[in-house]
Design a protein around this motif. Sequence first.
Motif, mmCIF file in Angstrom:
data_model
loop_
_atom_site.group_PDB
_atom_site.id
_atom_site.type_symbol
_atom_site.label_atom_id
_atom_site.label_comp_id
_atom_site.label_asym_id
_atom_site.label_seq_id
_atom_site.Cartn_x
_atom_site.Cartn_y
_atom_site.Cartn_z
ATOM 1 N N GLY A 95 117.541 73.081 33.001
ATOM 2 C CA GLY A 95 117.587 71.842 33.751
ATOM 3 C C GLY A 95 116.245 71.138 33.681
ATOM 4 N N ALA A 96 116.121 70.022 34.383
ATOM 5 C CA ALA A 96 114.887 69.221 34.351
ATOM 6 C C ALA A 96 113.680 70.041 34.793
ATOM 7 C CB ALA A 96 115.041 67.988 35.219
ATOM 8 N N SER A 97 113.839 70.873 35.827
ATOM 9 C CA SER A 97 112.696 71.656 36.315
ATOM 10 C C SER A 97 112.257 72.698 35.281
ATOM 11 C CB SER A 97 113.022 72.328 37.647
ATOM 12 O OG SER A 97 114.078 73.255 37.478
ATOM 13 N N ASP A 98 113.210 73.205 34.483
ATOM 14 C CA ASP A 98 112.856 74.155 33.419
ATOM 15 C C ASP A 98 112.002 73.475 32.360
ATOM 16 O OD1 ASP A 98 114.411 76.377 34.474
ATOM 17 O OD2 ASP A 98 116.172 75.229 33.840
ATOM 18 N N TRP A 99 112.399 72.269 31.956
ATOM 19 C CA TRP A 99 111.633 71.532 30.947
ATOM 20 C C TRP A 99 110.252 71.180 31.480
ATOM 21 C CZ3 TRP A 99 113.281 72.525 26.476
ATOM 22 C CH2 TRP A 99 114.634 72.615 26.195
ATOM 23 N N GLU A 100 110.168 70.835 32.761
ATOM 24 C CA GLU A 100 108.865 70.539 33.369
ATOM 25 C C GLU A 100 107.977 71.777 33.352
ATOM 26 O OE1 GLU A 100 109.826 68.950 37.209
ATOM 27 O OE2 GLU A 100 110.673 67.114 36.347
ATOM 28 N N ALA A 101 108.566 72.951 33.600
ATOM 29 C CA ALA A 101 107.800 74.201 33.555
ATOM 30 C C ALA A 101 107.289 74.459 32.144
ATOM 31 C CB ALA A 101 108.661 75.369 34.040
ATOM 32 N N PHE A 102 108.120 74.215 31.124
ATOM 33 C CA PHE A 102 107.668 74.377 29.740
ATOM 34 C C PHE A 102 106.471 73.477 29.448
ATOM 35 C CE2 PHE A 102 111.953 76.089 28.527
ATOM 36 C CZ PHE A 102 111.489 77.299 28.028
ATOM 37 N N ILE A 103 106.562 72.236 29.877
ATOM 38 C CA ILE A 103 105.466 71.294 29.657
ATOM 39 C C ILE A 103 104.198 71.788 30.346
ATOM 40 C CG2 ILE A 103 104.641 68.955 30.179
ATOM 41 C CD1 ILE A 103 107.627 68.064 29.744
ATOM 42 N N ASP A 104 104.345 72.270 31.584
ATOM 43 C CA ASP A 104 103.183 72.786 32.317
ATOM 44 C C ASP A 104 102.567 73.985 31.591
ATOM 45 O OD1 ASP A 104 103.561 70.850 34.259
ATOM 46 O OD2 ASP A 104 104.551 72.212 35.678
ATOM 47 N N TRP A 105 103.397 74.890 31.088
ATOM 48 C CA TRP A 105 102.891 76.083 30.366
ATOM 49 C C TRP A 105 102.155 75.678 29.098
ATOM 50 C CZ3 TRP A 105 108.208 78.912 30.691
ATOM 51 C CH2 TRP A 105 108.409 79.388 31.982
ATOM 52 N N ILE A 106 102.707 74.706 28.392
ATOM 53 C CA ILE A 106 102.056 74.246 27.161
ATOM 54 C C ILE A 106 100.718 73.600 27.486
ATOM 55 C CG2 ILE A 106 102.208 72.580 25.267
ATOM 56 C CD1 ILE A 106 105.292 73.172 25.283
ATOM 57 N N GLN A 107 100.689 72.733 28.503
ATOM 58 C CA GLN A 107 99.444 72.059 28.878
ATOM 59 C C GLN A 107 98.396 73.037 29.392
ATOM 60 O OE1 GLN A 107 100.979 69.041 31.532
ATOM 61 N NE2 GLN A 107 101.195 67.555 29.865
ATOM 62 N N ALA A 108 98.835 74.139 29.995
ATOM 63 C CA ALA A 108 97.911 75.146 30.517
ATOM 64 C C ALA A 108 97.582 76.216 29.473
ATOM 65 C CB ALA A 108 98.504 75.805 31.761
ATOM 66 N N ASN A 109 98.038 76.008 28.243
ATOM 67 C CA ASN A 109 97.833 76.968 27.144
ATOM 68 C C ASN A 109 98.411 78.351 27.441
ATOM 69 O OD1 ASN A 109 96.633 75.308 25.225
ATOM 70 N ND2 ASN A 109 94.659 75.469 26.269
ATOM 71 N N LEU B 24 101.760 78.775 26.864
ATOM 72 C CA LEU B 24 102.849 78.829 25.893
ATOM 73 C C LEU B 24 102.410 78.020 24.682
ATOM 74 C CD1 LEU B 24 105.806 79.500 25.087
ATOM 75 C CD2 LEU B 24 106.469 77.361 26.187
ATOM 76 N N HIS B 25 102.453 78.659 23.534
ATOM 77 C CA HIS B 25 102.053 77.996 22.298
ATOM 78 C C HIS B 25 103.282 77.847 21.411
ATOM 79 C CE1 HIS B 25 97.826 78.533 23.334
ATOM 80 N NE2 HIS B 25 98.180 79.726 23.761
ATOM 81 N N VAL B 26 103.527 76.640 20.955
ATOM 82 C CA VAL B 26 104.640 76.352 20.065
ATOM 83 C C VAL B 26 104.057 76.102 18.685
ATOM 84 C CG1 VAL B 26 106.589 74.840 19.588
ATOM 85 C CG2 VAL B 26 105.976 75.375 21.964
ATOM 86 N N TYR B 27 104.455 76.906 17.731
ATOM 87 C CA TYR B 27 103.960 76.737 16.372
ATOM 88 C C TYR B 27 104.824 75.691 15.675
ATOM 89 C CZ TYR B 27 102.614 77.556 11.587
ATOM 90 O OH TYR B 27 102.167 77.377 10.312
ATOM 91 N N VAL B 28 104.190 74.612 15.264
ATOM 92 C CA VAL B 28 104.895 73.534 14.569
ATOM 93 C C VAL B 28 104.652 73.705 13.074
ATOM 94 C CG1 VAL B 28 105.100 71.037 14.245
ATOM 95 C CG2 VAL B 28 104.695 71.981 16.536
ATOM 96 N N GLU B 29 105.723 73.918 12.332
ATOM 97 C CA GLU B 29 105.653 74.118 10.890
ATOM 98 C C GLU B 29 105.330 72.811 10.166
ATOM 99 O OE1 GLU B 29 106.171 76.256 7.244
ATOM 100 O OE2 GLU B 29 106.188 77.051 9.268
ATOM 101 N N ASP B 30 106.036 71.738 10.549
ATOM 102 C CA ASP B 30 105.823 70.451 9.883
ATOM 103 C C ASP B 30 106.326 69.326 10.770
ATOM 104 O OD1 ASP B 30 105.058 68.655 7.909
ATOM 105 O OD2 ASP B 30 106.091 69.733 6.320
ATOM 106 N N VAL B 31 105.809 68.134 10.542
ATOM 107 C CA VAL B 31 106.190 66.937 11.304
ATOM 108 C C VAL B 31 106.685 65.888 10.319
ATOM 109 C CG1 VAL B 31 105.390 65.127 12.862
ATOM 110 C CG2 VAL B 31 104.463 67.451 13.074
#
Length: 152
Positions: free
Chosen positions: A96-110, A112-119
């Motif tokens: 839900g929306a709160s889950d996505w907000e938590a993901f964003i918070d984890w990424i901003q706080a380092n 959770l790291h998402v490895y991006v292969e290509d853009v």
Amino acid sequence: MSAIAEARNFVLQLGADEVIDYTTTDFAETMSPVDVVLDMVRDPVIDRVTGIGATELKNYRILKDNGTFISLVNPAIAEQPSISGIDAQFALITPGASDWEAFIDWIQANKLHVYVEDVFPFTRQGVADAHEYYDTQNKRGKIVIQRDSIDR
């Protein structure tokens, strides 16, 4: 360095404690018993009676008595009789929306790291190229299709 050695090093750099090459090693033969299995791999062939695949059976073998087996891919797990007191559950995840907000918070706080292969650009050609890349390349991370600007 071989492709397998590169893949192993990549996974270790992501923070894995141990890496098992499933193409050469049967994880059920090498692992010590564990408390919890989180199954995210759907077997291509399953038993018609039980609905369980070969990998799922191996997951049972590596669990300690009274362990927990959580499947994200097979609802039939929850319908199986208990083996050695193992608690087998199917988890259907609907963020839900709160889950996505938590993901964003984890990424901003380092945390959770998402490895991006290509853009790829959000254009007709960019989307076509992204699909071709996805279908033909051996990927390690996420593929992103990015708009020029993001409305916030």
